[in-house]
Design a protein around this motif. Sequence first.
Motif, PDB file in Angstrom:
ATOM      1  N   MET A  20      -3.575  60.288 -99.869  1.00 51.66           N
ATOM      2  CA  MET A  20      -4.754  59.909 -99.080  1.00 51.66           C
ATOM      3  C   MET A  20      -4.419  60.131 -97.607  1.00 51.66           C
ATOM      4  SD  MET A  20      -6.537  56.154 -98.897  1.00 51.66           S
ATOM      5  CE  MET A  20      -5.041  55.273 -98.474  1.00 51.66           C
ATOM      6  N   ASP A  21      -5.140  61.018 -96.970  1.00 51.84           N
ATOM      7  CA  ASP A  21      -4.839  61.379 -95.581  1.00 51.84           C
ATOM      8  C   ASP A  21      -5.576  60.462 -94.617  1.00 51.84           C
ATOM      9  OD1 ASP A  21      -4.530  63.331 -93.136  1.00 51.84           O
ATOM     10  OD2 ASP A  21      -3.329  64.244 -94.713  1.00 51.84           O
ATOM     11  N   ASP A  22      -5.755  60.923 -93.413  1.00 52.71           N
ATOM     12  CA  ASP A  22      -6.349  60.167 -92.298  1.00 52.71           C
ATOM     13  C   ASP A  22      -7.712  59.570 -92.655  1.00 52.71           C
ATOM     14  OD1 ASP A  22      -6.990  59.270 -89.802  1.00 52.71           O
ATOM     15  OD2 ASP A  22      -6.857  61.216 -88.802  1.00 52.71           O
ATOM     16  N   GLY A  23      -7.974  58.352 -92.143  1.00 53.67           N
ATOM     17  CA  GLY A  23      -9.323  57.784 -92.248  1.00 53.67           C
ATOM     18  C   GLY A  23      -9.426  56.560 -93.137  1.00 53.67           C
TER      19      GLY A  23
ATOM     20  N   ILE B 163       0.325  58.176 -98.761  1.00 53.73           N
ATOM     21  CA  ILE B 163      -0.544  57.654 -97.707  1.00 53.73           C
ATOM     22  C   ILE B 163      -0.193  58.294 -96.364  1.00 53.73           C
ATOM     23  CG2 ILE B 163       0.956  55.696 -97.087  1.00 53.73           C
ATOM     24  CD1 ILE B 163      -1.600  53.970 -97.012  1.00 53.73           C
ATOM     25  N   TRP B 164      -1.167  58.348 -95.469  1.00 45.21           N
ATOM     26  CA  TRP B 164      -1.007  58.967 -94.136  1.00 45.21           C
ATOM     27  C   TRP B 164      -0.894  57.898 -93.052  1.00 45.21           C
ATOM     28  CZ3 TRP B 164      -3.807  58.718 -89.585  1.00 45.21           C
ATOM     29  CH2 TRP B 164      -3.670  59.764 -88.656  1.00 45.21           C
ATOM     30  N   TYR B 165      -0.024  58.120 -92.085  1.00 44.55           N
ATOM     31  CA  TYR B 165       0.085  57.269 -90.894  1.00 44.55           C
ATOM     32  C   TYR B 165       0.307  58.150 -89.667  1.00 44.55           C
ATOM     33  CZ  TYR B 165       0.791  52.686 -93.202  1.00 44.55           C
ATOM     34  OH  TYR B 165       0.639  51.522 -93.897  1.00 44.55           O
TER      35      TYR B 165
ATOM     36  N   GLY C  66      -5.688  62.867 -75.556  1.00 39.92           N
ATOM     37  CA  GLY C  66      -5.494  64.080 -76.356  1.00 39.92           C
ATOM     38  C   GLY C  66      -6.040  63.723 -77.721  1.00 39.92           C
ATOM     39  N   ARG C  67      -6.948  64.505 -78.227  1.00 39.48           N
ATOM     40  CA  ARG C  67      -7.669  64.174 -79.464  1.00 39.48           C
ATOM     41  C   ARG C  67      -8.224  62.737 -79.384  1.00 39.48           C
ATOM     42  NH1 ARG C  67      -5.920  63.687 -85.842  1.00 39.48           N
ATOM     43  NH2 ARG C  67      -7.781  64.654 -86.652  1.00 39.48           N
ATOM     44  N   PHE C  68      -8.687  62.351 -78.227  1.00 37.12           N
ATOM     45  CA  PHE C  68      -9.278  61.028 -77.940  1.00 37.12           C
ATOM     46  C   PHE C  68      -8.271  59.887 -78.064  1.00 37.12           C
ATOM     47  CE2 PHE C  68     -12.434  63.720 -80.111  1.00 37.12           C
ATOM     48  CZ  PHE C  68     -13.281  63.960 -79.045  1.00 37.12           C
TER      49      PHE C  68
ATOM     50  N   LEU D  82       4.899  59.023 -97.808  1.00 34.52           N
ATOM     51  CA  LEU D  82       4.270  58.713 -96.517  1.00 34.52           C
ATOM     52  C   LEU D  82       4.253  59.969 -95.655  1.00 34.52           C
ATOM     53  CD1 LEU D  82       5.192  55.614 -94.371  1.00 34.52           C
ATOM     54  CD2 LEU D  82       4.723  57.786 -93.310  1.00 34.52           C
ATOM     55  N   LYS D  83       3.067  60.339 -95.202  1.00 45.86           N
ATOM     56  CA  LYS D  83       2.962  61.484 -94.279  1.00 45.86           C
ATOM     57  C   LYS D  83       2.897  60.909 -92.870  1.00 45.86           C
ATOM     58  CE  LYS D  83      -0.205  65.357 -93.284  1.00 45.86           C
ATOM     59  NZ  LYS D  83      -1.470  65.975 -93.731  1.00 45.86           N
ATOM     60  N   TRP D  84       3.866  61.278 -92.032  1.00 46.23           N
ATOM     61  CA  TRP D  84       4.017  60.703 -90.685  1.00 46.23           C
ATOM     62  C   TRP D  84       3.558  61.747 -89.675  1.00 46.23           C
ATOM     63  CZ3 TRP D  84       7.624  56.279 -89.543  1.00 46.23           C
ATOM     64  CH2 TRP D  84       7.723  56.021 -88.169  1.00 46.23           C
ATOM     65  N   ASP D  85       2.402  61.512 -89.081  1.00 50.17           N
ATOM     66  CA  ASP D  85       1.764  62.508 -88.218  1.00 50.17           C
ATOM     67  C   ASP D  85       1.986  62.173 -86.737  1.00 50.17           C
ATOM     68  OD1 ASP D  85       0.186  64.717 -87.629  1.00 50.17           O
ATOM     69  OD2 ASP D  85      -1.498  64.094 -88.876  1.00 50.17           O
ATOM     70  N   PHE D  86       1.696  63.130 -85.858  1.00 46.60           N
ATOM     71  CA  PHE D  86       1.873  62.946 -84.402  1.00 46.60           C
ATOM     72  C   PHE D  86       1.020  64.013 -83.733  1.00 46.60           C
ATOM     73  CE2 PHE D  86       4.024  63.801 -80.376  1.00 46.60           C
ATOM     74  CZ  PHE D  86       4.378  62.545 -79.928  1.00 46.60           C
TER      75      PHE D  86
ATOM     76  N   GLY E 285       7.159  64.799 -92.710  1.00 47.63           N
ATOM     77  CA  GLY E 285       6.867  64.845 -91.283  1.00 47.63           C
ATOM     78  C   GLY E 285       5.652  65.730 -91.027  1.00 47.63           C
ATOM     79  N   CYS E 286       5.017  65.532 -89.880  1.00 49.97           N
ATOM     80  CA  CYS E 286       3.833  66.316 -89.544  1.00 49.97           C
ATOM     81  C   CYS E 286       3.556  66.094 -88.069  1.00 49.97           C
ATOM     82  CB  CYS E 286       2.660  65.822 -90.384  1.00 49.97           C
ATOM     83  SG  CYS E 286       1.111  66.675 -90.048  1.00 49.97           S
ATOM     84  N   SER E 287       3.025  67.101 -87.404  1.00 46.76           N
ATOM     85  CA  SER E 287       2.565  66.896 -86.038  1.00 46.76           C
ATOM     86  C   SER E 287       1.515  67.961 -85.800  1.00 46.76           C
ATOM     87  CB  SER E 287       3.740  67.037 -85.067  1.00 46.76           C
ATOM     88  OG  SER E 287       3.251  67.049 -83.745  1.00 46.76           O
ATOM     89  N   GLY E 288       0.263  67.640 -86.176  1.00 51.74           N
ATOM     90  CA  GLY E 288      -0.785  68.653 -86.110  1.00 51.74           C
ATOM     91  C   GLY E 288      -0.270  69.903 -86.800  1.00 51.74           C
ATOM     92  N   GLY E 289       0.184  69.740 -88.041  1.00 48.68           N
ATOM     93  CA  GLY E 289       0.910  70.805 -88.722  1.00 48.68           C
ATOM     94  C   GLY E 289       2.369  70.728 -88.316  1.00 48.68           C
ATOM     95  N   GLY E 290       2.892  71.843 -87.788  1.00 46.46           N
ATOM     96  CA  GLY E 290       4.334  71.913 -87.545  1.00 46.46           C
ATOM     97  C   GLY E 290       4.733  71.778 -86.093  1.00 46.46           C
TER      98      GLY E 290
ATOM     99  N   SER F 206       2.201  73.765 -91.173  1.00 46.70           N
ATOM    100  CA  SER F 206       1.129  74.171 -90.257  1.00 46.70           C
ATOM    101  C   SER F 206      -0.214  73.718 -90.808  1.00 46.70           C
ATOM    102  CB  SER F 206       1.109  75.691 -90.115  1.00 46.70           C
ATOM    103  OG  SER F 206       0.040  76.075 -89.276  1.00 46.70           O
ATOM    104  N   ASP F 207      -1.165  73.473 -89.902  1.00 43.31           N
ATOM    105  CA  ASP F 207      -2.534  73.199 -90.356  1.00 43.31           C
ATOM    106  C   ASP F 207      -3.235  74.484 -90.756  1.00 43.31           C
ATOM    107  OD1 ASP F 207      -2.513  70.489 -90.199  1.00 43.31           O
ATOM    108  OD2 ASP F 207      -3.459  70.360 -88.233  1.00 43.31           O
ATOM    109  N   ASN F 208      -2.616  75.601 -90.485  1.00 44.83           N
ATOM    110  CA  ASN F 208      -3.192  76.874 -90.874  1.00 44.83           C
ATOM    111  C   ASN F 208      -2.853  77.113 -92.347  1.00 44.83           C
ATOM    112  OD1 ASN F 208      -3.832  79.518 -91.318  1.00 44.83           O
ATOM    113  ND2 ASN F 208      -3.057  80.235 -89.335  1.00 44.83           N
TER     114      ASN F 208
END
Length: 728
Positions: free
Chosen positions: A370-373, A415-417, A447-449, A480-484, A530-535, A552-554
């Motif tokens: 389950m990703d963001d939201g 889960i996403w954080y 940045g991204r609000f 756990l997907k750890w985004d930035f 790990g994740c940060s707007g993709g890579g 990557s998000d691509n």
Amino acid sequence: MPISFSEDKKIFKLDTAGSTYVIRVNGLGFPEHLYYGAPIPDVNLPGFAKRCRYASFSATVPEAEGDYFDGFTPDTWPLEIGCSGCADMRTAQLQIRNADGNAATDMRYVSHRIYAGKPALPGLPALYEEKPGDCSTLEIETADPVTGAKAILIYTVFERFPAMTRSMIVENASDRPFEIERALSFCLDMNSDAYDLISLYGRHAQERDYMRRPLAHGIQGIYSRRGSSSHAHNPFMALISRGGDEDHGEAYGFNLVYSANFTGLVDVDYNNSARVVMGINPDDFGWTLAPGERFYTPEAVLVYSAEGLGGMSRAFHRLYNHNLVRGEWKYKKRPLLVNNWEGTGMTFDDEKLVAIAKWAKETGLEMFVMDDGWFGTRDDDRSALGDWVVNEKKLKGGIGSLVSRVKAMGLKFGIWYEPEMISPDSDIYRAHPDWCVHVPGRARSLGRFQCVMDMTRADVRDYLFNIMSEVLANNDIDYLKWDFNRNITEAGSALLPPERQKEFYHRFILGTYELMDRITKAFPHLLMEGCSGGGGRYDPGMLYYSPQIWCSDNTDALSRVDIQFGSSLCYPASVQGAHVSASSRSSYETKRNVAMWGTFGYELDPAKISEEARAEIREQIADYHAYYDTIHYGDLYRLICPWDDPYRCAWEFVNEEKTQALVTVLTKFYKEKRNFFLRLKGLDPERYYRRKDTGDVCSGALLMNAGVSLFDFPIGDGESKMLCFEAV
Ligand code: DGJ
């Protein structure tokens, strides 16, 4: 012992599985670099420290004045540590503003220590010894006789791989504080500048593009000032002999185990010697060191290959699989997942997610993510980061109920954080406006609000640990997907005094590492991605905590393949998050063939794709299981690289026993009408291999020397084929 010291010659010799590195302490106590390259038996390297007959205007230390015309000056010596302010005028590794206010530093040998094993670096990620006997370490202690500053140079050699790590400890052995203005992880003075510099640049959705340029006089290099290692330049660079390629030439790879502001520079001087340095970016950096205190730099990994870039990459891959990635998931098979992000964005409820999970189960997938939201009041990216409490309007019955429903199907749950972020429109921001990164009197750029959490603060880290633990401890969560998702601006902390604000960026990443460490220790079963707007934070520092990173998000196979080629220069397939999505270009076969070069999964809403696509996906799963070990732990050969051929690319994985090879060929743009022979690599020439789809049996020698005929290969734009060869 792979590290020896010859007392009479004052020479250290460091041997790895495929390289030798030689250091000499010269008569004045400067540690000099004599050699780094293919293994040699010698400890006598006459004339190796000489760079010129006449030192052009360079000053020398007073003790050496008489030798001036023999180029006897630190400015022309190959040094193991280059310092600012005295006679070495090249790019410095170390710059200290001492208590008298000047930056003159002159480090001379004091003592050394050689021991088995590898030291940990407090608070920092680092490679580790997997099995006793893997590593040996040399520490050379140097000191400045005037200021009382010390620098301890740490070298660890790996016995199974042609690799070593380097880092430095700066110590204040005086009775007055001083400020470190620059403390890079290593300094390497190559004997020549006859190399090309390779680095990986990019942007969001176009990470790690390959760039090659000949070294030129002056400074060239890569950097980040974005607060993370970033999409812009990966903290990796390589030097390869002019004309060298995938299989030929000497390649030296340098990769910094660090996830924040960094620099990597090559400074070619007037003697055509190339000084390579890498470490924390000195821009907007400073660190006050009180008497008795130590500062640890992050470490850099150095890999040498006499077999071109391919050899260098394979060495990095093995090294990282064995000596960097940790924890329960190191060798455990990673679950085949579906992630809802590209399929639903933040528009979902529990029924929608359960429907995706149900499809995943029926299709043979193993985990639902389950990703963001899912938290706070988050319906778009303008709010709620930091409010890590479930949104019960979306997930009725809370996370517990959703997790139980997914688990009841026999799937794992992820889960996403995005822990290091805070939305100005969030309850936590309203309660603690000081918790975000900011400086007094200046507006907080968005940045991204969103703003960035001040990870230098212990109270912020405690809040995050507790609120995340609440969810992780009370629900059976596997991943756990750890985004930035933004750069850091107006870098400052409300808690640091003005004179320590320069420590912010480094303290920030130390804070992130500390939180990651706490989470991984408290929840050892958790697989972290790990994740940060993709890579955007695709670096070995992150890999120490998360065994895989979303690349990557691509997810468009035709452009993503370039990202994967670039990433493979130093990162193994086992760490590369790669998914099939519903993105419009290319067939599901090509999407699958590209995503198989990684941890593999799907990123879509099955309700939005056709029944044929769903049927095709069901058939794709079996191959993932069949080739998992070969892809994750085998050897990678980049057969045709996108930077050499814009029309077609090809790559191959060969398992350790050389009994299975998986070859993928992709036509980006159709051009040729003639038959095409693809030469394989890494097979056993004496064995015979059966091509699975045709049944043809050919020797390894034939497949490598003549190639496989791809006469029947699909030729249209974007078409691809995966061929499997098995030893008979
Ligand atoms: C950026 C990530 O790369 C995506 O996969 C997704 O998780 C979004 N963030 C969610 O905001």
